[in-house]
Design an enzyme around this catalytic site. Structure first.
Site, mmCIF file in Angstrom:
data_model
loop_
_atom_site.group_PDB
_atom_site.id
_atom_site.type_symbol
_atom_site.label_atom_id
_atom_site.label_comp_id
_atom_site.label_asym_id
_atom_site.label_seq_id
_atom_site.Cartn_x
_atom_site.Cartn_y
_atom_site.Cartn_z
ATOM 1 C CE LYS A 204 -4.324 -1.999 1.292
ATOM 2 N NZ LYS A 204 -5.335 -2.252 2.304
ATOM 3 N NE ARG A 238 -7.454 -8.018 0.112
ATOM 4 C CZ ARG A 238 -6.898 -7.245 -0.812
ATOM 5 N NH1 ARG A 238 -5.849 -6.513 -0.524
ATOM 6 N NH2 ARG A 238 -7.392 -7.206 -2.035
HETATM 7 C C1 7PJ Z 1 -8.199 -4.521 1.473
HETATM 8 C C2 7PJ Z 1 -9.241 -5.281 0.981
HETATM 9 C C3 7PJ Z 1 -7.936 -4.533 2.876
HETATM 10 C C4 7PJ Z 1 -9.772 -6.062 3.084
HETATM 11 C C5 7PJ Z 1 -8.308 -4.214 -0.635
HETATM 12 C C6 7PJ Z 1 -5.349 -3.055 -1.994
HETATM 13 C C7 7PJ Z 1 -6.698 -2.463 -2.136
HETATM 14 N N1 7PJ Z 1 -10.025 -6.060 1.765
HETATM 15 N N2 7PJ Z 1 -9.298 -5.073 -0.348
HETATM 16 N N3 7PJ Z 1 -8.763 -5.322 3.633
HETATM 17 N N4 7PJ Z 1 -7.597 -3.865 0.443
HETATM 18 N N5 7PJ Z 1 -10.529 -6.804 3.886
HETATM 19 O O1 7PJ Z 1 -5.108 -4.252 -1.996
HETATM 20 O O2 7PJ Z 1 -4.416 -2.215 -1.885
HETATM 21 O O3 7PJ Z 1 -7.043 -3.866 3.424
HETATM 22 S S1 7PJ Z 1 -8.017 -3.641 -2.244
#
Ligand code: 7PJ
Length: 261
Positions: A204, A238
């Protein structure tokens, strides 16, 4: 949780996995690398990203979920806010609804309830189009806790029992760099909900701003932040870099448990 972006404008993989074949192959690679969950997303929620039509989101994610399901027993989550995508993903064999909007869209609560799936509730201040326009908080952690309380009761009222819920404070979603540091540092405060905590820090902009946008440093920075989140109580990470994160967690677990694992 390995990230599988099936968006043509995905910022972290350059959209290389828009092709379904490549996406399924990447998913299976992440399973080999010991991902427990593969998170399939067809809507880019990067700051300022364009919204996607329901049909293109369905076209992107459903065939990929079906084919992962045919080829693996891995837990599959769908990163969506759209109730129709949730419904079809559940039919395609998906296990988890991961909604960055915490089932706020019309019909999402009812659809998620009827699906019987686990739901990840994520905190976001604003919408992807405006969330990074100078976000401010009185007390960051209190405000996120208030949000979780409200969404957990909305879920309960819709018939989604708390044993189906996971919470995520939403690193990078309407937060400054300092907010993001505070989130990870104080992650333990969210344990009071008694629900598993998920967090996504991988690649990020907070990490890019500190270390620059280079493949190697992004990986090291992401793994480091994920490891600290894990030590502070995150149960699900994640990540894009599954192999490296698993290696880092393994060393940490050897140390914490004082044994070879
Ligand atoms: C997240 C997500 C996160 C959850 C994305 C990226 C943007 N779902 N989906 N938590 N981020 N639960 O991967 O930078 O931080 S998309």
């Amino acid at each position: 949780m390995g990230v599988l972006n099936v968006t043509p404008d995905s910022f972290s993989d350059g959209g290389h996995y828009f092709e379904a074949d490549a996406a399924v192959e990447r998913a299976l690679t992440m399973v080999d690398e010991k991902a427990d969950i593969v998170d399939v997303g067809g809507e880019s929620t990067r700051p300022g990203a364009m919204s996607v039509s329901q049909n293109s989101e369905l076209d992107r994610v459903i065939p990929v979920i079906e084919r992962i399901r045919e080829n693996s027993d891995v837990c599959v989550s769908v990163d969506t806010s759209n109730p129709e995508v949730m419904r079809q993903a559940a039919l395609a064999g998906c296990d988890i609804i991961n909604d960055v909007r915490s089932l706020a869209k019309e019909g999402a609560l009812e659809t998620a309830a009827a699906s019987g799936l686990t739901v990840c509730l994520m905190h976001m201040k604003g919408e992807p189009s405006n969330m990074q326009d100078n976000p401010t908080y009185g007390n960051l952690i209190d405000e996120i806790c208030d949000f979780f309380r409200e969404r957990i009761s909305a879920c309960c009222a819709a018939g989604i029992e708390s044993n189906r819920l996971v919470i995520d404070p939403g690193f990078g979603f309407g937060k400054t760099m300092l907010h993001n540091f505070e989130l990870i540092n104080r992650l333990g405060q969210f344990k009071s909900f008694g629900l598993p905590i998920l967090i996504g820090v991988s690649r990020k902009s907070t990490i890019k701003k500190i270390l620059g946008d280079f493949e190697k440093t992004l990986k090291v920075g992401s793994v480091t932040a994920a490891l600290i989140a894990s030590l502070n109580g995150a149960k699900v990470l994640r990540v894009h870099d599954v192999k490296e994160t698993v290696a880092s967690l393994r060393i940490a677990q050897c140390i914490v448990r004082e044994k070879l694992i």
